[in-house]
Structures are given as structure tokens and as C-alpha cells.
Scaffold this active site. Structure first.
Site, PDB file in Angstrom:
ATOM      1  CG  ASP A 237      21.301  48.377  15.487  1.00  0.00           C
ATOM      2  OD1 ASP A 237      20.186  48.200  15.201  1.00  0.00           O
ATOM      3  OD2 ASP A 237      21.760  47.662  16.518  1.00  0.00           O
ATOM      4  CD  GLU A 239      15.580  49.109  17.377  1.00  0.00           C
ATOM      5  OE1 GLU A 239      15.830  47.975  17.282  1.00  0.00           O
ATOM      6  OE2 GLU A 239      15.755  49.641  18.630  1.00  0.00           O
ATOM      7  CG  ASN A 240      12.597  46.359  15.209  1.00  0.00           C
ATOM      8  OD1 ASN A 240      12.798  45.704  16.040  1.00  0.00           O
ATOM      9  ND2 ASN A 240      11.745  47.372  14.925  1.00  0.00           N
ATOM     10  N   GLY A 312      19.854  49.388  20.791  1.00  0.00           N
ATOM     11  CA  GLY A 312      19.165  50.184  21.156  1.00  0.00           C
ATOM     12  C   GLY A 312      18.240  50.063  22.520  1.00  0.00           C
ATOM     13  CG  ASP A 313      16.617  46.170  22.610  1.00  0.00           C
ATOM     14  OD1 ASP A 313      17.909  46.255  22.734  1.00  0.00           O
ATOM     15  OD2 ASP A 313      15.780  45.277  22.198  1.00  0.00           O
ATOM     16  CG  HIS A 433      42.800  32.368  43.410  1.00  0.00           C
ATOM     17  ND1 HIS A 433      42.094  32.450  44.402  1.00  0.00           N
ATOM     18  CD2 HIS A 433      43.431  33.493  43.195  1.00  0.00           C
ATOM     19  CE1 HIS A 433      42.259  33.541  45.020  1.00  0.00           C
ATOM     20  NE2 HIS A 433      43.302  34.374  44.171  1.00  0.00           N
ATOM     21  CG  PHE A 436      42.604  28.421  48.167  1.00  0.00           C
ATOM     22  CD1 PHE A 436      43.106  29.807  48.205  1.00  0.00           C
ATOM     23  CD2 PHE A 436      41.444  28.154  48.967  1.00  0.00           C
ATOM     24  CE1 PHE A 436      42.931  30.542  49.118  1.00  0.00           C
ATOM     25  CE2 PHE A 436      40.938  29.080  50.185  1.00  0.00           C
ATOM     26  CZ  PHE A 436      41.943  30.277  50.135  1.00  0.00           C
ATOM     27  CG  ASP A 452      39.703  35.526  43.239  1.00  0.00           C
ATOM     28  OD1 ASP A 452      40.459  35.713  44.324  1.00  0.00           O
ATOM     29  OD2 ASP A 452      38.516  35.232  43.399  1.00  0.00           O
ATOM     30  CG  HIS A 480      52.626  21.399  38.260  1.00  0.00           C
ATOM     31  ND1 HIS A 480      52.875  20.017  38.381  1.00  0.00           N
ATOM     32  CD2 HIS A 480      53.676  22.163  38.014  1.00  0.00           C
ATOM     33  CE1 HIS A 480      54.292  20.111  38.325  1.00  0.00           C
ATOM     34  NE2 HIS A 480      54.832  21.048  38.119  1.00  0.00           N
ATOM     35  CG  ASP A 505      54.950  20.453  42.117  1.00  0.00           C
ATOM     36  OD1 ASP A 505      55.772  19.985  41.204  1.00  0.00           O
ATOM     37  OD2 ASP A 505      54.318  19.766  42.698  1.00  0.00           O
TER      38      ASP A 505
HETATM   39  O1  AHR Z   1      40.611  30.947  45.804  1.00  0.00           O
HETATM   40  C1  AHR Z   1      40.427  31.510  46.969  1.00  0.00           C
HETATM   41  C2  AHR Z   1      39.132  32.200  47.269  1.00  0.00           C
HETATM   42  O2  AHR Z   1      38.182  31.315  46.835  1.00  0.00           O
HETATM   43  C3  AHR Z   1      38.838  33.661  46.068  1.00  0.00           C
HETATM   44  O3  AHR Z   1      39.446  34.587  46.378  1.00  0.00           O
HETATM   45  C4  AHR Z   1      37.333  33.475  46.117  1.00  0.00           C
HETATM   46  O4  AHR Z   1      37.089  33.960  44.720  1.00  0.00           O
HETATM   47  C5  AHR Z   1      36.987  32.041  46.335  1.00  0.00           C
HETATM   48  O5  AHR Z   1      35.825  32.580  47.416  1.00  0.00           O
HETATM   49  O1  AHR Z   2      18.393  46.312  15.411  1.00  0.00           O
HETATM   50  C1  AHR Z   2      19.074  45.186  16.292  1.00  0.00           C
HETATM   51  C2  AHR Z   2      18.536  45.453  17.607  1.00  0.00           C
HETATM   52  O2  AHR Z   2      17.244  45.028  17.810  1.00  0.00           O
HETATM   53  C3  AHR Z   2      18.655  46.752  18.199  1.00  0.00           C
HETATM   54  O3  AHR Z   2      20.094  47.146  18.562  1.00  0.00           O
HETATM   55  C4  AHR Z   2      17.854  46.458  19.210  1.00  0.00           C
HETATM   56  O4  AHR Z   2      17.259  47.698  20.074  1.00  0.00           O
HETATM   57  C5  AHR Z   2      16.812  45.481  18.938  1.00  0.00           C
HETATM   58  O5  AHR Z   2      16.763  44.452  19.725  1.00  0.00           O
END
Ligand code: AHR
Ligand code: AHR
Length: 515
Positions: A237, A239-240, A312-313, A433, A436, A452, A480, A505
Site C-alpha cells: 500500500d 497510498e492511492n 492510511g485514511d 441468539h 431467543f 449471546d 431445535h 430437542d
Molecule cells: O435472545 C435474547 C436476547 O434478545 C439477546 O440477549 C439480545 O441480543 C436480544 O435482545
Molecule cells: O492506497 C490504498 C488506500 O487508498 C489507502 O490505504 C487509503 O489511504 C486510500 O483510500
């Protein structure tokens, strides 16, 4: 369980008789620790070659024979406490057990990758930049388990959005000064986003023009450069532009690489640079390019920041896994790099020694239902949606169906004494999950996601195999129901909490992996 005929038909459409796999299960088998610390580390070799390391990062091992300090820092979610992870002995391997005990019962992210060179060039959470805001996310400390020299260790798992940076460095090449870079990556974890880089970049987090970067890139984005085959490729890389050789776009000398552990090298000096790569487990480096700079990149305007996992950006659509890497002062000779490659292959990078078909983290498994209806059915996802279901899988199934029904056992993202299940064909996506019901979803590094996605195995409720208890809803288990996988209690308010067939299950056989 109650099965509508139409659903039974669709879910079982690929049924074939007779596929029986050896069913094996064993919990958390230990791993032998064998190798001694090396007499030399990669940075001792670079120093002997007259091109000393000015940054040396690794979460797996010391990169100097004498290094006895911290490798990285983890932060746990339960109380935001941090712990530095050091080495087992001077010059040796990471003390991963310290992470395991500190993070037990909670989740951890990697907050710092320390610089071993003494220059203080530590990598920390990347700030926002011109292309994408920030701060970037931090790597889940458990997402990239391996062994090195027979010792458990963890890599830096970069999902899209994850990034590390140091914008205020010491000793890193600036302007047209020469430097060398190598990194060891997971050669099977990559994507086509911009830009999984390790190396020299802008101190402003903005794209400041051609030649303001010089980093090693790994992945299969084809926007700028590419090589033979379908990728992934090791590129630079600058740059550009990700350059695969002297030309923008295609360079025939740059091969698709495919080793599980990959050594990737970029080095550059005044109107001279090279790309090299090799298998980090064996063999030597090959040179994909060595010669003059591409048009528009001579002289270079390196700025001396260091980044990992981003462009880089702060472009952060990229993915990859980093185990170790360095930046040097001066242009290393091929002979020096060859000696470093020999050191890397001798370090003994390996996937976990976990035996397939067991619940040992790192192993590959399939999970078979035990209810009489469904003993040819396995837990699986498919590309049509994010739901997780059971369906019949047999030796006659397609490779895609087999892979969809294959899981990599991970130490539990929220509790390393329990388990998480990562898709074998969608790396970074876990059984999780929500309301649920079970889904296959990429981690967002949140505590809720980790919980989860974490399940604690117990003896199967019907006496067969295992039941998997939710870590955050401890009365509920993987179950299941109508061929869909839920989180269910034995009787309850949701249809899938039905007491009928509950113990069958919610009991699963841990089988040899289909994929
Ligand atoms: O699956 C139960 C709960 O539901 C999980 O913890 C949460 O990610 C979602 O709100
Ligand atoms: O050179 C590829 C990428 O181009 C660089 O990592 C980034 O800074 C730009 O978007």
C-alpha cells in the site's frame, strides 16, 4: 416436536440414507508445551544485518531473544480492568494462560500491542480518519487462537471496523528513507475491503497523496492492483494504490498465496522496493517484485505513522489476522529476510492441535440432533438468510451444504470456560441468539454479542451428547423446534419453549465435521 409436512419436506429435501459418522466428544483437552525460546529473534537477525527493528509487534512471542516485557494488553468487559500479557520466559512465547484466567467469565479485547524495540511505538485503538470515523473497534482477544511452539497463543483478529495505529512514532522511516517490513498473517482470513495493512502511513489519518504510505497489504481487493489467480495477494500500500508490482493493476509476477500462516514482506528505499512472501510454517520466501518504484512514487514521502488492519485514511472495510510483524531502519538484504523466515518457520506456528469432532477450542465439528425425527439433521446456516436451522446432511450433500453445517469451536467469547461456535465457511460469524432465536452474525465486539454467542456445554438432557446452556439466560439452551434453532427453556412463554420433546430437542451429538 410438531412438524408441518411442508416444512419437513423443505428442510429435509437433501436427505440421503445411511450417513453415520463417528461421534466423538471430549472437553478442553490440554496442549503440550515443548519448544524452548529461540537463541535469536527476528529482530536480533535484522540487527546483525545492519537494519535494526524500530518497531516490533507480536501477541504470540518475543521478537528478540532477550525480550522479557509485555507483548500486549487486554481489557475485560466486566470491570474495564486491563492486564499486560507477557512472555513465559525471556525471548519466549506469550503467556496466554494469563489472559485466560483474567478474562474468565467475561470478554476481553486487545487494547495495546506493545513495541518490543524499545522505541515506544505501541499500537493502540486507531482514531477516525478522512475516509471513516472512529475510534475503530478493538480486536476480540479470543477470536484468533493458535499454537506457537506448542504453546497456546492468540492473534489480533481484525474484523471490518477494527484498527490500530500510532501517529506519533520514534525511529520509523520518513520521506524517502529506507525501511523493511514483515508480518505473519492468517493466510485464510482476508477480504476485498480496503485495506488490511501493516506498516508506514500518514500521521494525520488522511490520504495526503501518492507515496505517503509504505505498508504490507494482504487480501483480494482488485480496485488498484492484483496478481495471478483469484487472490488473495500480498501487495504494497503506497497510498492511492495497492501495488502488486511496478504496474498499476495486474502484475504477472505476483501469485495468489494460500498458506494458512503467511509471511508477507515489503521493503522500500530510494527508487527501489520489493514484495516477498512465503509459508510461515515451512520453506523460503519468494520474490514477487524487486526493482524501481511505480510511476508517481519516486521519491517517497513516508510520514512514519504505523497502522494495523486499516488503510492510511482509516478505510476500515478490511479483515485479516496478525500474529507478529516488524519495521526496520534501512533496507534489509534478502539474506537477512531469508534468515528471519527461517526463524519464523522454526517458531512453530500451528492451528490449535484440537482434534476434529471434539469440543476443544480450535476443533471443527458438526452438531447432530438427537430427537428421533431428526437424527440425520445437523445445525447449519445457508446464504439465503441469517437463520440457523437443522437439515439433513449426508455424504451426498453438496460441499456448500456440508460447510454450512460445520463449525469451529472457540473459547467462549464472553466466558472462556464455555464455548462459541464460528461458521467454518463464514469466518468471523458466530452462532448468536437474538430474541431467543439463533442466527449467524458477525461480531460487533460488544459485550452483548459476546454473551449471546457463548454457550456452556453440559451433559445432554436426554443422556446423549451435550446440551448447550446460554451464558446470559441460564435457564435456556440451544434447541431445535420446527427445524429452526432457538434458545429455549423447558416450558415457557415462547412456542419453542414447549415441554414436548424438550430434552431430546436440546441434546446434541458432537460429530466429525462435514466440511
Ligand atoms: O435472545 C435474547 C436476547 O434478545 C439477546 O440477549 C439480545 O441480543 C436480544 O435482545
Ligand atoms: O492506497 C490504498 C488506500 O487508498 C489507502 O490505504 C487509503 O489511504 C486510500 O483510500
Amino acid at each position: 416436536m410438531i412438524v408441518p409436512g411442508w416444512m419437513r419436506w423443505t428442510r429435509r429435501s437433501l436427505t440421503a440414507a445411511g450417513a453415520t459418522l463417528a461421534l466423538a466428544a471430549g472437553l478442553l483437552v490440554g496442549t503440550a508445551s515443548t519448544s524452548q525460546a529461540a537463541a535469536q529473534g527476528p529482530c536480533d537477525i535484522y540487527a546483525a544485518g545492519g537494519t535494526p527493528c524500530v518497531a516490533a509487534h507480536s501477541t504470540t512471542r518475543a521478537l528478540y531473544a532477550a525480550y522479557n516485557g509485555s507483548l500486549y494488553q487486554v481489557k475485560r468487559s466486566s470491570d474495564s480492568a486491563v492486564l499486560n500479557i507477557g512472555v513465559l520466559s525471556a525471548g519466549g512465547y506469550a503467556n496466554a494462560a494469563a489472559q485466560d484466567s483474567f478474562c474468565a467469565g467475561t470478554s476481553c479485547v486487545i487494547t495495546v500491542v506493545y513495541d518490543q524495540s524499545g522505541k515506544g511505538n505501541n499500537l493502540t485503538q486507531a482514531p477516525g480518519g478522512g475516509e471513516a470515523g472512529g475510534p475503530d473497534t478493538l480486536a476480540n482477544a479470543y477470536a484468533a487462537p493458535i499454537t506457537v511452539g506448542g504453546h497456546e497463543a492468540y492473534g489480533v483478529y481484525v474484523a471490518a471496523g477494527t484498527g490500530y495505529r500510532d501517529d506519533s512514532t520514534s525511529g520509523i522511516a520518513t520521506g524517502d528513507a529506507a525501511e523493511g517490513i514483515y508480518a505473519v498473517f492468517d493466510g485464510t482470513h482476508y477480504n476485498g475491503g480496503c485495506c488490511f495493512d501493516y506498516g508506514n502511513a500518514e500521521t494525520s489519518n488522511n490520504n495526503t497523496g501518492n507515496g505517503h504510505m509504505e505498508a504490507v497489504y494482504f487480501g483480494n481487493i482488485k480496485v488498484w492492483g492484483y496478481g495471478t489467480g483469484n487472490g488473495p495477494w500480498v501487495m504494497a500500500d503506497l497510498e492511492n494504490g495497492l501495488y502488486s508490482g511496478v504496474n498499476a493493476g495486474y502484475n504477472a509476477g505476483n501469485p495468489t498465496v494460500s498458506s494458512r500462516f503467511l509471511t508477507a514482506v515489503v521493503k522500500g528505499g530510494p527508487n527501489q522496493w520489493a514484495i516477498r512472501s512465503g509459508n510461515a510454517q515451512s520453506g523460503s520466501l519468494s520474490t514477487s517484485y524487486s526493482g524501481a518504484r511505480p510511476a508517481g512514487y519516486n521519491p517517497m514521502h513516508k510520514e512514519g505513522a504505523i497502522l494495523l488492519g486499516i488503510g492510511g485514511d482509516n478505510s476500515k472495510g478490511s479483515a485479516g489476522t496478525f500474529y507478529e510483524g516488524v519495521m526496520t531502519s534501512g533496507y534489509p538484504s534478502d539474506a537477512t529476510e531469508n534468515a528471519v523466515q527461517a526463524n519464523i518457520t522454526a517458531a512453530g506456528y500451528s492451528t490449535s492441535t484440537a482434534a476434529a469432532g471434539t469440543l476443544t477450542p480450535g476443533s471443527r465439528i458438526s452438531l447432530r440432533a438427537t430427537t428421533a425425527c431428526c437424527t440425520s439433521d445437523y445445525v447449519r446456516h445457508d446464504d439465503s438468510d441469517s437463520q440457523v436451522v437443522i437439515s439433513a446432511i449426508s455424504s451426498a450433500s453438496t460441499a456448500t451444504d456440508k460447510a454450512d453445517a460445520t463449525w469451529i469451536v472457540r473459547a467462549g467469547l464472553a466466558n472462556s470456560s464455555c464455548l462459541s461456535f464460528e461458521s467454518a465457511n463464514d469466518p468471523g460469524q458466530y452462532l448468536r441468539h437474538s430474541n431467543f432465536q439463533l442466527y449467524l452474525v458477525g461480531t460487533d465486539n460488544s459485550t452483548l454479542f459476546a454473551q449471546d454467542a457463548t454457550f456452556c456445554p453440559q451433559t445432554g438432557h436426554n443422556g446423549q451428547g451435550y446440551s448447550f446452556q446460554s451464558v446470559n439466560y441460564t435457564t435456556k439452551y440451544l434447541r431445535h423446534y420446527n427445524y429452526t434453532v432457538y434458545l429455549a427453556s423447558d416450558g415457557g412463554s415462547n412456542a419453542w419453549d414447549s415441554a414436548t420433546s424438550w430434552s431430546d430437542d436440546s441434546s446434541w451429538l458432537v460429530a466429525q465435521p462435514w466440511g
